[in-house]
Scaffold this motif. Structure first.
Motif, short mmCIF file in Angstrom:
data_model
loop_
_atom_site.label_atom_id
_atom_site.label_comp_id
_atom_site.label_asym_id
_atom_site.label_seq_id
_atom_site.Cartn_x
_atom_site.Cartn_y
_atom_site.Cartn_z
N ILE A 1 38.95 -85.12 22.43
CA ILE A 1 38.45 -84.74 23.76
C ILE A 1 39.03 -85.66 24.83
O ILE A 1 39.44 -85.21 25.90
CB ILE A 1 36.91 -84.76 23.76
CG1 ILE A 1 36.38 -83.62 22.89
CG2 ILE A 1 36.36 -84.66 25.18
CD1 ILE A 1 34.91 -83.70 22.58
N GLU A 2 39.10 -86.95 24.54
CA GLU A 2 39.65 -87.91 25.49
C GLU A 2 41.12 -87.63 25.78
O GLU A 2 41.56 -87.63 26.93
CB GLU A 2 39.48 -89.33 24.93
CG GLU A 2 39.98 -90.40 25.86
CD GLU A 2 39.83 -91.79 25.25
OE1 GLU A 2 40.62 -92.66 25.63
OE2 GLU A 2 38.95 -91.98 24.39
N LEU B 1 34.26 -89.81 15.67
CA LEU B 1 35.30 -90.61 16.32
C LEU B 1 36.56 -89.78 16.55
O LEU B 1 37.17 -89.84 17.62
CB LEU B 1 35.61 -91.85 15.47
CG LEU B 1 36.73 -92.76 15.96
CD1 LEU B 1 36.37 -93.37 17.32
CD2 LEU B 1 37.01 -93.85 14.94
N LEU B 2 36.94 -88.99 15.57
CA LEU B 2 38.13 -88.14 15.69
C LEU B 2 37.94 -87.09 16.78
O LEU B 2 38.85 -86.82 17.56
CB LEU B 2 38.45 -87.50 14.35
CG LEU B 2 38.88 -88.47 13.24
CD1 LEU B 2 38.90 -87.76 11.89
CD2 LEU B 2 40.22 -89.09 13.55
N VAL C 1 40.37 -75.96 28.00
CA VAL C 1 41.15 -75.67 26.81
C VAL C 1 40.19 -75.67 25.63
O VAL C 1 39.23 -76.44 25.58
CB VAL C 1 42.31 -76.68 26.62
CG1 VAL C 1 41.80 -78.08 26.43
CG2 VAL C 1 43.22 -76.28 25.48
N ARG C 2 40.43 -74.76 24.71
CA ARG C 2 39.63 -74.66 23.48
C ARG C 2 40.60 -74.68 22.31
O ARG C 2 41.51 -73.84 22.23
CB ARG C 2 38.83 -73.37 23.48
CG ARG C 2 38.04 -73.17 22.21
CD ARG C 2 37.28 -71.87 22.25
NE ARG C 2 36.49 -71.74 21.04
CZ ARG C 2 35.54 -70.84 20.89
NH1 ARG C 2 35.26 -69.99 21.87
NH2 ARG C 2 34.85 -70.79 19.76
N PRO D 1 32.54 -78.13 15.47
CA PRO D 1 33.06 -76.84 15.95
C PRO D 1 34.34 -77.03 16.76
O PRO D 1 34.83 -78.16 16.90
CB PRO D 1 31.92 -76.33 16.83
CG PRO D 1 31.25 -77.54 17.34
CD PRO D 1 31.38 -78.57 16.24
N ASP D 2 34.85 -75.94 17.32
CA ASP D 2 36.04 -76.02 18.16
C ASP D 2 35.82 -77.04 19.27
O ASP D 2 34.69 -77.25 19.72
CB ASP D 2 36.34 -74.66 18.81
CG ASP D 2 36.79 -73.62 17.81
OD1 ASP D 2 36.92 -73.95 16.63
OD2 ASP D 2 36.99 -72.47 18.23
N ILE D 3 36.91 -77.64 19.71
CA ILE D 3 36.84 -78.59 20.81
C ILE D 3 37.10 -77.84 22.11
O ILE D 3 38.13 -77.17 22.25
CB ILE D 3 37.83 -79.74 20.60
CG1 ILE D 3 37.39 -80.54 19.38
CG2 ILE D 3 37.94 -80.60 21.85
CD1 ILE D 3 38.31 -81.63 18.96
#
Length: 137
Positions: A84-85, A78-79, A55-56, A38-40
């Protein structure tokens, strides 16, 4: 006589289209798109230590070849973790500005390309596209 000439022209055209040399000229790769679902949603650093923003984003990866979809799906955790990092390390000014957003996108692209080169041995990611980018804070 006209019909014979027309028929001969059609045969020449058809034989050209079906010839092996013509088939080799056609591009063999077809781009594909893979969405990180889903969205990050994550936090970013605010101007003060007490203030965090969030942030989304919705990320679509443009892949070099449709055959890379399975690899992208396999490596999607992993992506996502990488995205996120990267977002979590961004200062507020960068998240909120248009030039900062483009810098973040380029950072995603470079980092994800390197990761996929290490993991799969190919440069499968052609581009990173943000289809949604919302921030608050």
């Amino acid at each position: 006589m006209r019909i014979v000439r027309l028929f001969a022209t059609c045969l020449v055209l058809l034989s050209t289209l079906l010839s092996p040399s013509f088939a080799q000229e056609a591009p063999s790769k077809q781009f594909a798109y893979f969405g990180l679902e889903p969205d990050i949603v994550t936090n970013y650093l605010g101007n003060s230590n007490r203030k965090l923003g969030y942030v989304r984003i919705t990320i679509e990866l443009m892949l070099e070849d449709v055959n890379d979809l399975e690899k992208a799906d396999h490596h999607s955790p992993l992506l996502r973790a990488t995205a996120i990092e990267i977002l979590g390390r961004q200062p507020e000014e960068r998240v909120k500005s248009l030039t900062g957003r483009e810098d973040i996108r380029r950072t995603f692209l470079d980092t994800m390309r390197k990761l996929m080169k290490e993991e799969t041995g190919s440069n499968m990611i052609k581009d990173v596209i943000f289809t949604k980018y919302i921030y608050y804070g």
